[in-house]
Design a protein around this motif. Structure first.
Motif, PDB file in Angstrom:
ATOM      1  N   UNK A  78       9.617  10.021 -12.485  1.00  0.00           N
ATOM      2  CA  UNK A  78       8.825   9.832 -11.270  1.00  0.00           C
ATOM      3  C   UNK A  78       7.803   8.737 -11.490  1.00  0.00           C
ATOM      4  N   UNK A  79       7.716   7.825 -10.529  1.00  0.00           N
ATOM      5  CA  UNK A  79       6.705   6.769 -10.595  1.00  0.00           C
ATOM      6  C   UNK A  79       6.426   6.293  -9.183  1.00  0.00           C
ATOM      7  N   UNK A  80       5.147   6.241  -8.830  1.00  0.00           N
ATOM      8  CA  UNK A  80       4.793   5.648  -7.551  1.00  0.00           C
ATOM      9  C   UNK A  80       4.982   4.134  -7.653  1.00  0.00           C
ATOM     10  N   UNK A  81       5.208   3.503  -6.534  1.00  0.00           N
ATOM     11  CA  UNK A  81       5.542   2.081  -6.567  1.00  0.00           C
ATOM     12  C   UNK A  81       4.311   1.174  -6.591  1.00  0.00           C
ATOM     13  N   UNK A  82       3.159   1.744  -6.901  1.00  0.00           N
ATOM     14  CA  UNK A  82       1.944   0.920  -7.052  1.00  0.00           C
ATOM     15  C   UNK A  82       1.130   1.473  -8.209  1.00  0.00           C
ATOM     16  N   UNK A  83       1.765   1.602  -9.344  1.00  0.00           N
ATOM     17  CA  UNK A  83       1.146   2.275 -10.481  1.00  0.00           C
ATOM     18  C   UNK A  83      -0.135   1.633 -10.968  1.00  0.00           C
ATOM     19  N   UNK A  84      -0.302   0.353 -10.685  1.00  0.00           N
ATOM     20  CA  UNK A  84      -1.518  -0.295 -11.148  1.00  0.00           C
ATOM     21  C   UNK A  84      -2.768   0.318 -10.517  1.00  0.00           C
ATOM     22  N   UNK A  85      -2.577   1.061  -9.425  1.00  0.00           N
ATOM     23  CA  UNK A  85      -3.720   1.679  -8.749  1.00  0.00           C
ATOM     24  C   UNK A  85      -4.014   3.082  -9.258  1.00  0.00           C
ATOM     25  N   UNK A  86      -3.284   3.524 -10.305  1.00  0.00           N
ATOM     26  CA  UNK A  86      -3.449   4.899 -10.768  1.00  0.00           C
ATOM     27  C   UNK A  86      -4.852   5.127 -11.357  1.00  0.00           C
ATOM     28  N   UNK A 100       0.854  -1.192   0.000  1.00  0.00           N
ATOM     29  CA  UNK A 100       0.000   0.000   0.000  1.00  0.00           C
ATOM     30  C   UNK A 100       0.889   1.241   0.000  1.00  0.00           C
ATOM     31  N   UNK A 101       1.634   1.410  -1.085  1.00  0.00           N
ATOM     32  CA  UNK A 101       2.609   2.500  -1.139  1.00  0.00           C
ATOM     33  C   UNK A 101       1.929   3.865  -1.040  1.00  0.00           C
ATOM     34  N   UNK A 102       0.857   4.070  -1.802  1.00  0.00           N
ATOM     35  CA  UNK A 102       0.202   5.377  -1.773  1.00  0.00           C
ATOM     36  C   UNK A 102      -0.363   5.681  -0.392  1.00  0.00           C
ATOM     37  N   UNK A 103      -0.978   4.673   0.239  1.00  0.00           N
ATOM     38  CA  UNK A 103      -1.523   4.893   1.578  1.00  0.00           C
ATOM     39  C   UNK A 103      -0.439   5.266   2.574  1.00  0.00           C
ATOM     40  N   UNK A 104       0.727   4.616   2.470  1.00  0.00           N
ATOM     41  CA  UNK A 104       1.841   4.940   3.364  1.00  0.00           C
ATOM     42  C   UNK A 104       2.377   6.326   3.069  1.00  0.00           C
ATOM     43  N   UNK A 105       2.471   6.676   1.795  1.00  0.00           N
ATOM     44  CA  UNK A 105       2.942   8.007   1.403  1.00  0.00           C
ATOM     45  C   UNK A 105       2.015   9.095   1.951  1.00  0.00           C
ATOM     46  N   UNK A 106       0.726   8.835   1.896  1.00  0.00           N
ATOM     47  CA  UNK A 106      -0.227   9.813   2.425  1.00  0.00           C
ATOM     48  C   UNK A 106      -0.051   9.977   3.936  1.00  0.00           C
TER      49      UNK A 106
END
Length: 509
Positions: free
Chosen positions: A493-501, A447-453
């Motif tokens: 730049x790329x988030x590490x969970x791009x499939x969720x974009x 959950x990279x985006x959730x952790x980043x948030x």
């Protein structure tokens, strides 16, 4: 001598056109795949400069060092980092990681500049327009020529051998570091086990105590890194320009960020083969969080490559790896940084605020940070933590910490215009603000985006109020829009969970 900005460096390079072998000027030109001759020329010049110790290549400047007007036929997108590195990937061997920067010059035109590092353990070869590989060096003119003399080979091979000597020293240092850390860990575990056994034999049964994160040690290592960063800034040879004054102020205006890899019981892990781990992470960072530079960057130049060190911190001898030192740089590109990777798996980086550079550059009359740059800084830290975690199987928890200084009276800018638009006119009240966050391996990697948030929102809440809600602003759509704009500017730049974009909304950042 004053600290130079990228503009001042360009002025100096243009002024001394005929005297510098490490600088190449090229007019606006087609470097697309369709133009093999153009690609071959750029590859040849970059290889020659790398083989001669490194330097710079400018687009939009004629042979006499005159900056040309903007060429509409070649937008800046044509020279972005991805385009340059795709060109080099197919034409250079071994590969070379260059830094592509866009310099807004005094005439109001922005010029692409490729900053080229020296070669590594082997010379850089470049393919010509017929795909034949040659080794080039710089010669008087200046020009890039094929090696044609024993003296040229002698010079470049001696430099290669120096680099190999550095690699051999690093390997020996790394082996010694691993042995020392393993011995220390074994002694600590033995002593701890003995103490616990004695306590168990002499005390009545009690509830098991779950160990917590050793924040005291993490903070001590962060503070040691920060103090060294400040001392390096203070050692610079300052002049009297506005840029020099701004660099002086970095001592009180910077952010220290770090993370620690922990086992399931929150114990520090021993870093094994740290140089190899750092190099692997740095290579991957080039694809997910490179803005011409990235956190914990590993450079190939033997003069600035990471070195194993021993520090005395809080009465303890701590081993680790030190990154590039600030005082070895003479050009100020808007941000200074210094990092350490400690042997107990604590990674710390200290850096100035890029916003302060853009405040001076844009003549903005109020101090600020921007939500975009906060995202960039936190993404760089978290991406590196995720990459190292993926390469360290025993890492079950990750403790993340930030310490911002010099915040008082800053407002929060929005978008990519560096403080000209704002989220809110509220000012930061405190000068210093710190955050701590502990996440599991699964949370970070799945959950990279959730952790980043979770990492970003507490910092943004400094400016939270009726007109700006960080929770509502930090959405996947807005972050994806920021990522898209950064890519258009040439960053990787790329988030590490791009499939969720998801598809980004318009005009919301």
């Amino acid at each position: 001598m004053s600290v130079l900005t990228d503009v001042q460096q360009m002025e100096e390079d243009l002024r001394h056109r005929s005297e510098k072998l490490n600088v190449e000027f090229k007019a606006w030109m087609d470097i697309s795949k369709a133009n093999k001759d153009g690609q071959a020329k750029i590859a040849r010049h970059i290889a020659a400069i790398a083989n001669s110790g490194g330097g710079r290549l400018y687009f939009g400047v004629d042979d006499d060092g005159n900056a040309e007007p903007r060429a509409e036929a070649f937008p800046l997108e044509h020279f972005k980092s991805d385009a340059i590195h795709n060109l080099l990937k197919t034409r250079l061997e071994p590969g070379l990681q260059c830094e592509v920067r866009f310099t807004e010059f005094t005439n109001g035109v922005t010029y692409p500049v490729i900053h080229i590092p020296p070669h590594g353990a082997t010379p850089i070869g470049a393919k010509d327009e017929n795909s034949f590989m040659h080794v080039y060096v710089r010669s008087v003119g200046p020009e890039s020529v094929k090696i044609s003399s024993y003296q040229q080979w002698d010079t470049i091979l001696k430099r290669c051998m120096r680099f190999r000597d550095v690699e051999a020293i690093q390997t020996r240092e790394e082996d010694e570091l691993t042995r020392t850390q393993a011995m220390t860990k074994a002694i600590t575990e033995s002593v701890t086990a003995s103490v616990l056994k004695i306590l168990a034999e002499n005390m009545s049964p009690a509830a098991a105590v779950i160990p917590g994160v050793d924040w005291t040690t993490i903070v001590a290592l962060m503070e040691s890194t920060r103090r060294e960063f400040i001392s390096q800034i203070g050692a610079l040879d300052f002049g009297t320009t506005e840029t020099d004054q701004q660099v002086r102020e970095i001592a009180g205006k910077h952010v220290v960020s770090g993370y620690a890899l922990l086992d399931a019981e929150s114990n520090f892990l021993t870093l094994e083969r740290p140089h190899k781990l750092l190099k692997t992470a740095s290579e991957e960072m080039n694809h997910v969080a490179s803005f011409g530079w990235h956190d914990f960057i590993v450079l190939t130049n033997s003069d600035v490559s990471p070195r194993t060190r021993l520090w005395s911190i809080d009465g303890k001898d701590i081993t680790g790896v030190e990154g590039m030192r600030v005082d070895s740089r003479s050009v100020y590109f808007g941000e200074y940084d210094y990092w350490r990777a400690y042997g107990n798996s604590v990674f710390v980086t200290t850096k100035s605020y890029r916003e302060d550079y853009h405040r001076l550059k844009g003549r903005v009359d109020h101090p600020f940070l921007t939500s975009v740059n906060i995202f960039i800084r936190m993404h760089c830290l978290l991406a590196h933590a995720a990459i190292t975690t993926a390469n360290v199987p025993d890492a079950e928890k990750i403790a993340l910490v930030t310490d911002h200084r010099g915040l008082k009276d800053r407002i929060l800018g929005r978008g990519m215009d560096y403080g000209l638009r704002v989220h809110t006119h509220l000012k930061a009240v405190e000068d210093r603000y710190s955050t701590r966050l502990v996440v599991s391996r699964a949370e970070l990697l799945e959950d990279y985006f959730g952790t980043l948030k979770r990492l970003c929102v507490p910092i943004l809440e400094i400016w939270g109020g009726s007109s700006f809600d960080p929770e509502d602003w930090f959405t996947r759509g807005i972050v994806d829009q920021i990522v898209s704009e950064l890519r258009r500017e040439g960053s990787t730049v790329r988030l590490l969970d791009e499939e969720a974009e998801t598809d980004p909304p318009a005009n919301t950042v």
